[in-house]
Design an enzyme around this catalytic site. Structure first.
Site, PDB file in Angstrom:
ATOM      1  N   ASP A 105      36.977  39.407  31.034  1.00  0.00           N
ATOM      2  CA  ASP A 105      36.815  38.265  30.812  1.00  0.00           C
ATOM      3  C   ASP A 105      37.528  37.137  31.170  1.00  0.00           C
ATOM      4  O   ASP A 105      37.374  35.968  30.895  1.00  0.00           O
ATOM      5  CB  ASP A 105      36.775  38.354  29.193  1.00  0.00           C
ATOM      6  CG  ASP A 105      37.981  38.718  28.343  1.00  0.00           C
ATOM      7  OD1 ASP A 105      39.060  38.210  29.015  1.00  0.00           O
ATOM      8  OD2 ASP A 105      38.013  39.161  27.373  1.00  0.00           O
ATOM      9  N   HIS A 120      39.038  46.779  35.526  1.00  0.00           N
ATOM     10  CA  HIS A 120      37.455  46.951  35.638  1.00  0.00           C
ATOM     11  C   HIS A 120      36.794  45.674  36.129  1.00  0.00           C
ATOM     12  O   HIS A 120      35.702  45.375  36.063  1.00  0.00           O
ATOM     13  CB  HIS A 120      36.943  47.204  34.223  1.00  0.00           C
ATOM     14  CG  HIS A 120      37.499  48.462  33.601  1.00  0.00           C
ATOM     15  ND1 HIS A 120      37.356  48.924  32.293  1.00  0.00           N
ATOM     16  CD2 HIS A 120      37.800  49.577  34.062  1.00  0.00           C
ATOM     17  CE1 HIS A 120      37.839  49.899  32.228  1.00  0.00           C
ATOM     18  NE2 HIS A 120      38.311  50.518  33.215  1.00  0.00           N
TER      19      HIS A 120
END
Ligand code: NAD
Length: 240
Positions: A105, A120
């Site tokens: 995010d 990730h």
């Protein structure tokens, strides 16, 4: 001594703190995690989220993937919470060496953290699978259906690591080195269920391993200090 008081002392005495975190770091920013009670995996979809978020599913059904992705994975207006802010502050003060995150995010950077390893990947980066042209996340958000490259027509893929894909060797190596340098290793908001990310903890050889989590994790027995609670609240309390 109370656990948060012990942590405050360790943080005060160290300038080699490293943080390793996961989706639970962003739940206080209203981004749901995967495995908690209200997490993404407890919701109902025609396909399980693990399947939709796999590389083969992405290639076979990019339309369904992107429907799910836009709906459930993009929280572009989310703001950093107290955990992100406190970690950025410790880095600024020269106490924290870096953050290793499984999150995609970008909230650590939004809070001001500089040394962030995104194991990730990130929703903020995207590229054409054919010609590698980069695309902003807004392009993904605003495209009708499956986003395609304006230059070559290729399929655009978010730079996030999907199931069946490998983590970048370079990131894993950097993360391992960082953990190897840590005196205090703070681990928070992760179920420690996803490998090889969770396996990185084995590279820590010190005796100040702190686990801050709302729920239990399979590595609780390894912790030198265990704090049950919301990570934003805990870190704000420790940094106050
Ligand atoms: P997870 O969902 O498996 O585990 C989250 C853990 O955090 C749980 O153990 C839960 O009890 C705990 N938790 C939730 N809120 C918390 C809080 N406020 N304070 C302390 N603990 C809290 O997540 P994971 O271990 O990161 O692994 C799953 C995968 O999820 C990762 O690969 C990641 O890429 C992806 N993911 C990322 C985001 C994001 O970028 N924000 C969101 C959802 C999932």
């Amino acid at each position: 001594m109370k656990a948060t008081e012990q942590l405050r002392q360790w943080v005060k005495q160290s300038n080699r703190i490293v943080f390793f975190g996961g989706a639970g770091v962003s739940t206080e920013s209203n981004i749901p995690d995967f495995r908690s009670q209200d997490g993404l995996y407890k919701q109902k979809y025609p396909y399980p989220p693990e399947m939709i978020l796999s590389y083969s599913f992405f290639m076979l059904h990019p339309d369904i993937f992107y429907q799910f992705y836009r709906d459930k994975m993009l929280y572009l207006s989310a703001q950093p919470n107290q955990a992100h802010v406190q970690l950025a502050k410790w880095e600024e003060e020269g106490k924290l060496l870096g953050v290793i995150t499984q999150n995609i995010d970008g909230l650590h950077q939004k809070a001001g953290s500089k040394n962030v390893i995104e194991l990730h990947g990130s929703v903020w980066r995207n590229h054409c699978m054919q010609c590698r042209r980069p695309y902003r996340v807004n392009f993904i958000l605003e495209a009708e259906g499956v986003p395609k490259c304006t230059a070559c027509g290729g399929l655009i893929k978010p730079d996030v690591v999907l199931y069946e894909e490998s983590l970048r060797t370079e990131d894993l190596q950097k993360a391992g080195e960082l953990i190897g340098k840590a005196e205090v290793l703070l681990v928070g908001g992760t179920s420690l269920a996803v490998y090889p990310a969770a396996g990185l903890l084995q590279q820590y050889t010190g005796d100040h391993l702190v686990l801050i989590n709302q729920g239990e994790t399979p590595l609780d027995h390894k912790a030198n200090l265990r704090i049950h609670g919301k990570i934003g609240e805990v870190l704000a309390q420790v940094g106050a």
